[in-house]
Design an enzyme around this catalytic site. Structure first.
Site, PDB file in Angstrom:
ATOM      1  N   VAL B  99      11.673 -36.922 -22.415  1.00  0.00           N
ATOM      2  CA  VAL B  99      11.498 -37.814 -21.395  1.00  0.00           C
ATOM      3  C   VAL B  99      12.663 -38.784 -21.284  1.00  0.00           C
ATOM      4  O   VAL B  99      13.284 -39.232 -22.414  1.00  0.00           O
ATOM      5  CB  VAL B  99      10.347 -38.930 -21.605  1.00  0.00           C
ATOM      6  N   CYS B 100      13.118 -39.138 -20.113  1.00  0.00           N
ATOM      7  CA  CYS B 100      14.331 -40.254 -20.042  1.00  0.00           C
ATOM      8  C   CYS B 100      15.627 -39.634 -20.767  1.00  0.00           C
ATOM      9  O   CYS B 100      15.797 -38.390 -20.733  1.00  0.00           O
ATOM     10  CB  CYS B 100      13.883 -41.588 -20.409  1.00  0.00           C
ATOM     11  N   THR B 101      16.164 -40.541 -21.677  1.00  0.00           N
ATOM     12  CA  THR B 101      17.509 -40.314 -22.290  1.00  0.00           C
ATOM     13  C   THR B 101      17.066 -39.466 -23.371  1.00  0.00           C
ATOM     14  O   THR B 101      18.051 -38.964 -24.364  1.00  0.00           O
ATOM     15  CB  THR B 101      18.355 -41.389 -22.592  1.00  0.00           C
ATOM     16  N   ALA B 151      12.825 -37.238 -15.916  1.00  0.00           N
ATOM     17  CA  ALA B 151      13.400 -38.300 -15.622  1.00  0.00           C
ATOM     18  C   ALA B 151      13.045 -39.516 -16.246  1.00  0.00           C
ATOM     19  O   ALA B 151      12.325 -39.348 -17.400  1.00  0.00           O
ATOM     20  CB  ALA B 151      13.663 -38.589 -14.025  1.00  0.00           C
TER      21      ALA B 151
END
Lengths: 212, 212
Positions: B99-101, B151
């Site tokens: 998730v995310c970075t 994202a």
């Protein structure tokens, strides 16, 4: 701006962490996780530990409170430190809020009597027993009373964005929303019992049975 | 089914807790929070503590991993226990996700080379430096490689629902979605930088400056 989020045993993590993630994006919001005792509390299934950093007596005048729900709320509503604290701090908050069955705790503190309020869909009857008037709405705001209740679990994210708009401005709320990239694309349209068929409702009952 | 969610200092809480809240609703999913050391880690701003219950060596064959992001990912991608563990466990997972970075960490482990992948909108260039091909999509799934990237922050909720559908069935995913009442009503249409004006982008920069 001090935002206090109470944690208690067997809470639902996302009820607390959704709003936290939004609110902490405003630099002058200080978030503090409060509880009956400092240290770890575990979520409803015991699989996650979250830290209580301050006891209730250390947070006597928060500007905002966000009360999460969870199966553990059934224990809290019987009375005790959390209900007493909610009742004591409410007169000086700018916003007294709840997510999910956190509204049962506001109700137990006497704050929702004869007010429209929302909760998790599975707890609407229970909420009415505590004197509130349950409505099917994702977020219910009473500006005059400074009380906001949100529906089940994920509704706390929507509520927190509206709260930032109210307490700071809409630009700050949009900035927080961009920050968490909240552009939801749920893979199913299944966010409420009225939106699903008997197969899904049956599965929910089956899973609940396996847990208890 | 063992689901391992690694925690590390200065992570973004919702990256981890969004998927946790969905996945833990399937009774035979056991979620374990892993890390370099047992005990508490703090989120990026230090305002929340989460508990690591097992060290990496104790979780050598998870079925699913969900790697969260956060500013602390910049430290993790330089290499170390987390990247080594991701590389070591991936060959036997059913799903290796981020998730995310968190996708930067999968990339640093060599798992995203020449693959389409997503991350937080603020980290797309960085992701390409690690050999992935960033695409603007909320969830990017590679069934053959058993890799899924989501994202920014809140996208982990959407990803986790799709993951339940894939690993169990759609009924289970819908049941989880009803459980968390995920029927989003964001008060603004502001989930991506392309959806907001210069005032909001300016505010994001201003807030970032106040934090650093």
């Amino acid at each position: 701006m001090q935002v206090a989020i109470p944690l208690y045993p067997r809470l639902t993590a996302l009820d607390a962490i959704g709003p936290y993630e939004v609110l902490q994006r405003v630099p002058d919001f200080e978030i503090v996780f409060v509880g009956a005792e400092r240290g770890e509390v575990r979520t409803e299934n015991g699989m996650l530990g979250l830290t209580v950093d301050a006891v209730f007596a250390e947070v006597p005048r928060p500007d905002v409170i966000v009360v999460p729900g969870g199966i553990g709320s059934r224990e809290q509503v019987r009375g005790g430190a959390l209900v007493d604290w909610v009742r004591a701090v409410h007169p000086t908050t700018r916003a007294t809020t709840s997510v999910c069955t956190g509204s049962l705790i506001l109700a137990a503190a006497g704050l929702l009597t004869d007010l429209d309020a929302t909760t998790h869909w599975g707890a609407t009857e229970l909420l009415s027993r505590y004197g509130a008037r349950p409505v099917r709405q994702r977020v219910v705001a009473h500006p005059a009373q400074r009380i906001v209740t949100a529906a089940g679990v994920s509704a706390g994210i929507d509520m927190a964005l509206a709260l930032v708009a109210q307490l700071v401005d809409e630009t700050a709320a949009r900035a927080a929303q961009v920050g968490i990239e909240y552009d939801p694309e749920p893979p199913f349209d299944a966010g409420h019992p009225e939106k699903v068929g008997p197969d899904v409702l049956g599965r929910i009952r089956e899973y609940a049975g396996m847990r208890s």
